[in-house]
Scaffold this motif. Sequence first.
Motif, PDB file in Angstrom:
ATOM      1  N   VAL A 114      17.590 -83.940  39.534  1.00  0.00           N
ATOM      2  CA  VAL A 114      18.310 -84.580  38.432  1.00  0.00           C
ATOM      3  C   VAL A 114      19.748 -84.070  38.417  1.00  0.00           C
ATOM      4  O   VAL A 114      20.702 -84.848  38.340  1.00  0.00           O
ATOM      5  CB  VAL A 114      17.600 -84.339  37.080  1.00  0.00           C
ATOM      6  CG1 VAL A 114      18.507 -84.678  35.908  1.00  0.00           C
ATOM      7  CG2 VAL A 114      16.312 -85.150  37.009  1.00  0.00           C
ATOM      8  N   GLU A 115      19.917 -82.763  38.524  1.00  0.00           N
ATOM      9  CA  GLU A 115      21.271 -82.187  38.568  1.00  0.00           C
ATOM     10  C   GLU A 115      22.029 -82.672  39.797  1.00  0.00           C
ATOM     11  O   GLU A 115      23.220 -82.998  39.726  1.00  0.00           O
ATOM     12  CB  GLU A 115      21.187 -80.660  38.564  1.00  0.00           C
ATOM     13  CG  GLU A 115      20.708 -80.077  37.258  1.00  0.00           C
ATOM     14  CD  GLU A 115      20.605 -78.564  37.312  1.00  0.00           C
ATOM     15  OE1 GLU A 115      21.350 -77.934  38.105  1.00  0.00           O
ATOM     16  OE2 GLU A 115      19.778 -78.008  36.577  1.00  0.00           O
ATOM     17  N   HIS A 116      21.346 -82.695  40.922  1.00  0.00           N
ATOM     18  CA  HIS A 116      21.971 -83.139  42.173  1.00  0.00           C
ATOM     19  C   HIS A 116      22.442 -84.590  42.058  1.00  0.00           C
ATOM     20  O   HIS A 116      23.590 -84.903  42.409  1.00  0.00           O
ATOM     21  CB  HIS A 116      20.971 -82.990  43.321  1.00  0.00           C
ATOM     22  CG  HIS A 116      21.388 -83.665  44.579  1.00  0.00           C
ATOM     23  ND1 HIS A 116      22.330 -83.123  45.428  1.00  0.00           N
ATOM     24  CD2 HIS A 116      21.015 -84.852  45.122  1.00  0.00           C
ATOM     25  CE1 HIS A 116      22.511 -83.942  46.454  1.00  0.00           C
ATOM     26  NE2 HIS A 116      21.722 -85.002  46.289  1.00  0.00           N
TER      27      HIS A 116
ATOM     28  N   ASP B 296      18.223 -87.493  30.947  1.00  0.00           N
ATOM     29  CA  ASP B 296      17.497 -86.647  31.904  1.00  0.00           C
ATOM     30  C   ASP B 296      16.054 -87.097  32.111  1.00  0.00           C
ATOM     31  O   ASP B 296      15.526 -87.006  33.222  1.00  0.00           O
ATOM     32  CB  ASP B 296      17.539 -85.185  31.464  1.00  0.00           C
ATOM     33  CG  ASP B 296      18.893 -84.545  31.727  1.00  0.00           C
ATOM     34  OD1 ASP B 296      19.743 -85.168  32.393  1.00  0.00           O
ATOM     35  OD2 ASP B 296      19.101 -83.401  31.258  1.00  0.00           O
ATOM     36  N   THR B 297      15.416 -87.579  31.057  1.00  0.00           N
ATOM     37  CA  THR B 297      14.031 -88.038  31.187  1.00  0.00           C
ATOM     38  C   THR B 297      13.949 -89.249  32.096  1.00  0.00           C
ATOM     39  O   THR B 297      13.120 -89.301  33.009  1.00  0.00           O
ATOM     40  CB  THR B 297      13.430 -88.365  29.805  1.00  0.00           C
ATOM     41  OG1 THR B 297      13.472 -87.188  28.993  1.00  0.00           O
ATOM     42  CG2 THR B 297      12.005 -88.856  29.923  1.00  0.00           C
ATOM     43  N   GLU B 298      14.817 -90.220  31.886  1.00  0.00           N
ATOM     44  CA  GLU B 298      14.821 -91.420  32.723  1.00  0.00           C
ATOM     45  C   GLU B 298      15.162 -91.092  34.169  1.00  0.00           C
ATOM     46  O   GLU B 298      14.528 -91.606  35.102  1.00  0.00           O
ATOM     47  CB  GLU B 298      15.819 -92.436  32.184  1.00  0.00           C
ATOM     48  CG  GLU B 298      15.447 -93.015  30.833  1.00  0.00           C
ATOM     49  CD  GLU B 298      16.576 -93.803  30.192  1.00  0.00           C
ATOM     50  OE1 GLU B 298      16.263 -94.835  29.582  1.00  0.00           O
ATOM     51  OE2 GLU B 298      17.751 -93.387  30.301  1.00  0.00           O
ATOM     52  N   LEU B 299      16.136 -90.229  34.349  1.00  0.00           N
ATOM     53  CA  LEU B 299      16.525 -89.847  35.701  1.00  0.00           C
ATOM     54  C   LEU B 299      15.397 -89.061  36.373  1.00  0.00           C
ATOM     55  O   LEU B 299      15.114 -89.263  37.555  1.00  0.00           O
ATOM     56  CB  LEU B 299      17.826 -89.041  35.670  1.00  0.00           C
ATOM     57  CG  LEU B 299      18.528 -88.826  36.995  1.00  0.00           C
ATOM     58  CD1 LEU B 299      18.716 -90.121  37.763  1.00  0.00           C
ATOM     59  CD2 LEU B 299      19.872 -88.153  36.762  1.00  0.00           C
ATOM     60  N   GLY B 300      14.743 -88.200  35.613  1.00  0.00           N
ATOM     61  CA  GLY B 300      13.594 -87.463  36.146  1.00  0.00           C
ATOM     62  C   GLY B 300      12.479 -88.401  36.575  1.00  0.00           C
ATOM     63  O   GLY B 300      11.836 -88.193  37.616  1.00  0.00           O
TER      64      GLY B 300
ATOM     65  N   ALA C 278      24.050 -92.436  37.698  1.00  0.00           N
ATOM     66  CA  ALA C 278      23.244 -91.637  36.773  1.00  0.00           C
ATOM     67  C   ALA C 278      23.736 -91.719  35.336  1.00  0.00           C
ATOM     68  O   ALA C 278      23.013 -91.344  34.414  1.00  0.00           O
ATOM     69  CB  ALA C 278      23.240 -90.171  37.222  1.00  0.00           C
ATOM     70  N   SER C 279      24.931 -92.230  35.135  1.00  0.00           N
ATOM     71  CA  SER C 279      25.539 -92.182  33.801  1.00  0.00           C
ATOM     72  C   SER C 279      24.767 -92.965  32.749  1.00  0.00           C
ATOM     73  O   SER C 279      24.790 -92.617  31.584  1.00  0.00           O
ATOM     74  CB  SER C 279      26.990 -92.674  33.852  1.00  0.00           C
ATOM     75  OG  SER C 279      27.025 -94.048  34.179  1.00  0.00           O
ATOM     76  N   GLY C 280      24.068 -93.993  33.136  1.00  0.00           N
ATOM     77  CA  GLY C 280      23.336 -94.803  32.167  1.00  0.00           C
ATOM     78  C   GLY C 280      21.948 -94.296  31.860  1.00  0.00           C
ATOM     79  O   GLY C 280      21.202 -94.940  31.127  1.00  0.00           O
ATOM     80  N   MET C 281      21.583 -93.130  32.415  1.00  0.00           N
ATOM     81  CA  MET C 281      20.233 -92.600  32.213  1.00  0.00           C
ATOM     82  C   MET C 281      20.290 -91.218  31.582  1.00  0.00           C
ATOM     83  O   MET C 281      21.150 -90.410  31.938  1.00  0.00           O
ATOM     84  CB  MET C 281      19.497 -92.499  33.550  1.00  0.00           C
ATOM     85  CG  MET C 281      19.183 -93.819  34.188  1.00  0.00           C
ATOM     86  SD  MET C 281      18.182 -93.601  35.679  1.00  0.00           S
ATOM     87  CE  MET C 281      19.458 -93.641  36.925  1.00  0.00           C
TER      88      MET C 281
END
Length: 113
Positions: A25-27, A41-45, A36-39
């Motif tokens: 997620v950080e990467h 951390d949960t969505e990106l995860g 990634a801007s529209g998500m």
Amino acid sequence: MLIVRKEQIEAFESATRERFVREMVEHVRGVFPEEASGMDDTELGEAVERGIDKAAAYDITGEREVAMFIDLEIGMNTGEEYSHLRDWIQETLENEGLDQSAKMDLIYARLQD
């Protein structure tokens, strides 16, 4: 003699996967900030989790190779400059004669050309 129960192995694998998802997620936020801007951390995860599962379908399970696969997925979904290689990439991913490192290294070498 040391005996490791199945539950202990599963707990370790789960913790390892959770750590990997957090790191990815950080990467992704660092390498693909626009995507990634529209998500949150949960969505990106969850997207990373789907990438892990999708990579496993191609026998890609090593952390390095899965990270490369996730980057490829994100880059290919947003970059039309590589669209002409999609079929070749798919064939390479499905090639059972290549191990996971060879698959990803071959794909990235071709993308850099």
